[in-house]
Design an enzyme around this catalytic site. Structure first.
Site, mmCIF file in Angstrom:
data_model
loop_
_atom_site.group_PDB
_atom_site.id
_atom_site.type_symbol
_atom_site.label_atom_id
_atom_site.label_comp_id
_atom_site.label_asym_id
_atom_site.label_seq_id
_atom_site.Cartn_x
_atom_site.Cartn_y
_atom_site.Cartn_z
ATOM 1 N N ASP A 1 0.796 -1.161 0.106
ATOM 2 C CA ASP A 1 0.007 -0.134 -0.133
ATOM 3 C C ASP A 1 0.884 1.230 0.124
ATOM 4 O O ASP A 1 0.286 2.227 0.544
ATOM 5 C CB ASP A 1 -1.016 -0.021 1.062
ATOM 6 N N ASP B 1 -3.829 -4.112 -5.054
ATOM 7 C CA ASP B 1 -2.902 -3.296 -5.580
ATOM 8 C C ASP B 1 -1.676 -3.170 -6.074
ATOM 9 O O ASP B 1 -0.740 -2.430 -6.449
ATOM 10 C CB ASP B 1 -2.773 -2.042 -4.268
ATOM 11 N N ASP C 1 -12.545 2.457 5.489
ATOM 12 C CA ASP C 1 -11.481 2.773 4.529
ATOM 13 C C ASP C 1 -10.363 3.380 5.061
ATOM 14 O O ASP C 1 -9.310 3.554 4.662
ATOM 15 C CB ASP C 1 -11.795 3.697 3.411
#
Length: 341
Positions: free
Chosen positions: A128, A166, A315
């Site tokens: 991330d 991701d 989130d």
């Protein structure tokens, strides 16, 4: 994923969430890895498996525990609304903590119920880009050991695995995973595909971002080839984001064509009202649950709609004081459920 990935806590409630990009701008959002004391047997509402449903409905998720708590408080209407989430199959995120134990327990419970568990492997080094879901394995050797352990824990039980949200897309944006770091990441993903596919009953889908992440399908296809897509069952789109199914299917179809016809899955967990627009990936208001998890999509090349991001898990604080990424947030969960068609 500019949509945000969160953690589903099941079984020994040690789970991971993810950071994901997916809007038209800004950096990826995420649900962070979280850990909590275990919810023991009977912590949930004892949900029955849905007739005709291929995927496992766990009674040990955050949403399931909230249903039980709400009923105990006499908040029946809210409990009934939350059942729209808790009564559906969702995904078990696997991060650095307790992954092998969780994978073994959840896949075993799913097998006993005659269903297939859905997992998200989320422990890639430099995860991330240091955002809300920063973390992951400390180095390549640790990651190889981790993914091998997860694969062994699944045994030969049926499982669908969404691999490293991701991870590929971040090699194509401004994250900084370039050069040798990108090459290492592609190699690790290819290794993970090979390890997981040693189980003849496992299906593996490499994450491929989402239609708002401004990537060229040809560029993404090239990166996916380096990441072992040839040996995988396909790819996943819209993980932790909000784009509507039509837009995801169009993006997936273009990418599939670039990959010689690879199939794909779509995260529909929060896509009912589509994306809010702009860079609004972090707990945007007014969103809704999307299509329920199913393999009966009616769309060529789309193997399933899945709830990969677990609805109701934050989130991140988004700068507005919301719960940390991956934590269950009852008001937001109820909003998603109540807005669903």
């Amino acid at each position: 994923m500019r949509g945000a990935v969160g953690a589903l806590l099941a079984g020994v409630v040690l789970a991971a969430g993810s950071g994901c990009t997916g809007s038209d701008g800004g950096k990826p959002g995420a649900g962070s890895v979280s850990s909590a004391a275990g919810a023991g047997a009977g912590a949930g509402a004892g949900f029955a498996q849905l007739p005709g449903q291929a995927f496992y409905v766990s009674d040990r998720t955050n949403a399931a525990q909230q249903v039980t708590a709400l009923r105990g408080q006499g908040r029946t209407a809210e409990a009934d609304a939350l059942l729209r989430i808790a009564g559906q199959p969702s995904s078990q995120w696997l991060g650095e903590q307790g992954a092998q134990t969780i994978a073994e327990q959840v896949s075993r419970r799913a097998a006993e119920a005659g269903r297939t568990a859905v997992f998200v492997a989320y422990d890639i080094p430099h995860r991330d880009c240091g955002q809300y879901s920063a973390g992951g394995a400390p180095d390549a050797a640790a990651y190889r050991a981790w993914i091998t352990g997860v694969a062994q824990a699944l045994g030969d039980r049926r499982a669908w695995v969404v691999l490293e949200p991701d991870a590929v897309a971040h090699t194509l944006d401004t994250c900084g995973i370039k050069g040798d770091l990108a090459a290492e990441r592609y190699g690790l993903l290819a290794f993970a595909v090979q390890e997981l596919k040693k189980n003849p009953n496992a299906r593996v889908y490499l994450d491929a971002g989402n239609p708002g992440w401004a990537q060229d399908p040809e560029e993404m296809a090239t990166a996916l080839r380096k990441s072992g897509i040839a040996a995988a069952d396909g790819f996943a789109v819209n993980v932790a984001n909000f784009y509507d199914t039509e837009r995801n299917a169009a993006y997936g179809a273009r990418l599939s064509a670039a990959l010689g016809g690879k199939n794909y899955v779509i995260d529909t967990s929060r896509s009912g009202n589509g994306a809010l627009g702009g860079a609004a990936w972090c707990n945007p208001p007014g969103r809704a649950l999307g299509e329920r998890p199913t393999t009966e999509t009616g769309r060529p090349g789309v193997d399933a709609y899945l709830w990969i991001k677990n609805p109701g898990e934050s989130d991140g604080d988004c700068g507005r004081g919301e719960p940390r990424a991956g934590e269950f947030w009852l008001p937001y969960a109820l909003g998603l459920a109540q807005a669903a068609r």
